[in-house]
Write a protein that holds these residues in place. Structure first.
Motif, PDB file in Angstrom:
ATOM      1  N   THR A  12     -25.027   8.041  33.520  1.00 38.08           N
ATOM      2  CA  THR A  12     -23.625   7.102  32.243  1.00 38.08           C
ATOM      3  C   THR A  12     -23.551   6.049  32.100  1.00 38.08           C
ATOM      4  N   LYS A  17     -22.742   2.485  39.190  1.00 34.89           N
ATOM      5  CA  LYS A  17     -24.145   2.322  39.966  1.00 34.89           C
ATOM      6  C   LYS A  17     -24.493   0.868  39.713  1.00 34.89           C
ATOM      7  N   SER A  18     -23.971  -0.329  39.181  1.00 38.45           N
ATOM      8  CA  SER A  18     -24.012  -1.313  39.994  1.00 38.45           C
ATOM      9  C   SER A  18     -23.187  -2.173  40.731  1.00 38.45           C
ATOM     10  N   THR A  19     -22.068  -1.658  40.429  1.00 38.77           N
ATOM     11  CA  THR A  19     -21.317  -1.424  41.767  1.00 38.77           C
ATOM     12  C   THR A  19     -22.199  -1.311  43.245  1.00 38.77           C
ATOM     13  N   ASP A  78     -30.954  -0.386  39.011  1.00 39.21           N
ATOM     14  CA  ASP A  78     -30.343   0.125  37.581  1.00 39.21           C
ATOM     15  C   ASP A  78     -30.568   0.762  36.992  1.00 39.21           C
ATOM     16  N   ARG A 110     -13.482  -1.237  29.605  1.00 34.72           N
ATOM     17  CA  ARG A 110     -15.250  -2.341  29.139  1.00 34.72           C
ATOM     18  C   ARG A 110     -14.504  -2.250  27.979  1.00 34.72           C
TER      19      ARG A 110
HETATM   20  N1  LIG Z   1     -16.196   4.603  43.726  1.00 30.75           N
HETATM   21  C1  LIG Z   1     -16.258   3.481  42.556  1.00 30.75           C
HETATM   22  N2  LIG Z   1     -14.375   3.799  42.292  1.00 30.75           N
HETATM   23  C2  LIG Z   1     -13.173   3.802  41.144  1.00 30.75           C
HETATM   24  N3  LIG Z   1     -13.821   2.470  40.438  1.00 30.75           N
HETATM   25  C3  LIG Z   1     -15.389   2.111  41.039  1.00 30.75           C
HETATM   26  C4  LIG Z   1     -16.632   3.128  41.619  1.00 30.75           C
HETATM   27  N4  LIG Z   1     -17.247   2.084  41.195  1.00 30.75           N
HETATM   28  C5  LIG Z   1     -17.665   1.335  39.867  1.00 30.75           C
HETATM   29  N5  LIG Z   1     -16.423   1.278  39.640  1.00 30.75           N
HETATM   30  C6  LIG Z   1     -15.370   0.663  38.415  1.00 30.75           C
HETATM   31  O1  LIG Z   1     -15.809   1.520  37.192  1.00 30.75           O
HETATM   32  C7  LIG Z   1     -16.092   0.404  36.378  1.00 30.75           C
HETATM   33  C8  LIG Z   1     -18.222   0.747  36.488  1.00 30.75           C
HETATM   34  O2  LIG Z   1     -18.294   0.283  37.232  1.00 30.75           O
HETATM   35  P1  LIG Z   1     -20.472  -0.596  36.735  1.00 30.75           P
HETATM   36  O3  LIG Z   1     -20.010  -0.249  38.780  1.00 30.75           O
HETATM   37  O4  LIG Z   1     -20.087  -1.134  36.122  1.00 30.75           O
HETATM   38  O5  LIG Z   1     -20.456   1.279  36.244  1.00 30.75           O
HETATM   39  P2  LIG Z   1     -22.080   0.845  35.100  1.00 30.75           P
HETATM   40  O6  LIG Z   1     -23.574  -0.103  36.538  1.00 30.75           O
HETATM   41  O7  LIG Z   1     -22.713   2.575  36.347  1.00 30.75           O
HETATM   42  O8  LIG Z   1     -22.145   1.282  34.086  1.00 30.75           O
HETATM   43  C9  LIG Z   1     -16.274  -0.715  36.806  1.00 30.75           C
HETATM   44  O9  LIG Z   1     -14.983  -1.179  36.448  1.00 30.75           O
HETATM   45  C10 LIG Z   1     -16.406  -0.952  38.182  1.00 30.75           C
HETATM   46  O10 LIG Z   1     -15.585  -1.470  39.349  1.00 30.75           O
END
Ligand SMILES: Nc1ncnc2c1ncn2[C@@H]1O[C@H](COP(=O)(O)OP(=O)(O)O)[C@@H](O)[C@H]1O
Length: 172
Positions: A12, A17-19, A78, A110
């Motif tokens: 979701t 995912k991107s992180t 991703d 966001r």
């Molecule tokens: N393991 C984690 N623990 C805490 N916060 C996280 C973690 N992974 C991601 N985040 C935070 O959650 C938010 C969404 O992460 P993101 O990677 O952009 O999600 P997606 O790519 O799935 O939409 C960002 O602010 C990121 O810093």
């Protein structure tokens, strides 16, 4: 030439995912491919979904655009969906999962509308993407990973790297 697998990181929006995928790409030297960004850059759309408040992906065009890179291997893709990719592309699928409250907060931060937050939290509650993955790929290659906090991120990175090392040994 060394054979390298393709890895799909799905789940979701907001689960991280991107992180995870970017970090993994920087550790492994694999190529990070954000399917949403690719669609945006190349305008691979086929209309607009009013309900979900986002453009509708032209899936066939996206697949065509990705094919060459995917055939080479070494891609970390991703995307918040997985049923339209050719099954042969991926050697492993990771579905990230986040607790509802945490996800709610991340999506609010966001700047998503209430409705969009709600839609996405529902998607996580009904484990829509996990079920999509289980319907689209062999169950043995679909893995759920918790993505709630920085410890989860570290564990996931280690787990995926361990899997990758084994794959590289077994396939080269
Ligand atoms: N393991 C984690 N623990 C805490 N916060 C996280 C973690 N992974 C991601 N985040 C935070 O959650 C938010 C969404 O992460 P993101 O990677 O952009 O999600 P997606 O790519 O799935 O939409 C960002 O602010 C990121 O810093």
């Amino acid at each position: 030439m060394v054979k390298r697998p393709n890895i799909l990181i799905t789940g979701t929006p907001g689960v991280g995912k991107s992180t995870l995928a970017k970090e993994l790409a920087s550790i492994t030297g694999f190529t990070y491919l954000c399917v949403g960004d690719l669609a945006k850059e190349e305008q691979l759309y086929d209309g607009f979904d009013e309900e979900l408040d986002c453009p509708i992906l032209d899936e066939d065009q996206v697949v065509d655009e990705m094919e060459e890179k995917m055939a080479e291997g070494g891609v970390i893709a991703d995307y918040h969906g997985c049923d339209f990719f050719p099954e042969r592309w991926f050697q492993i699928i990771f579905v990230l999962r986040t607790d509802n409250t945490l996800l709610f907060n991340r999506l609010e931060q966001r700047g998503y509308s209430d409705r969009k937050v709600e839609e996405n939290v529902q998607c996580e509650i009904f484990q829509t993407i996990y079920e999509e993955a289980m319907e689209s790929y062999r169950a043995e290659i679909v893995h759920q990973l918790p993505s709630n906090n920085p410890d989860d991120l570290e564990r996931n990175l280690l787990q995926i790297q361990a899997w990758l090392q084994k794959w590289l040994l077994d396939n080269n």
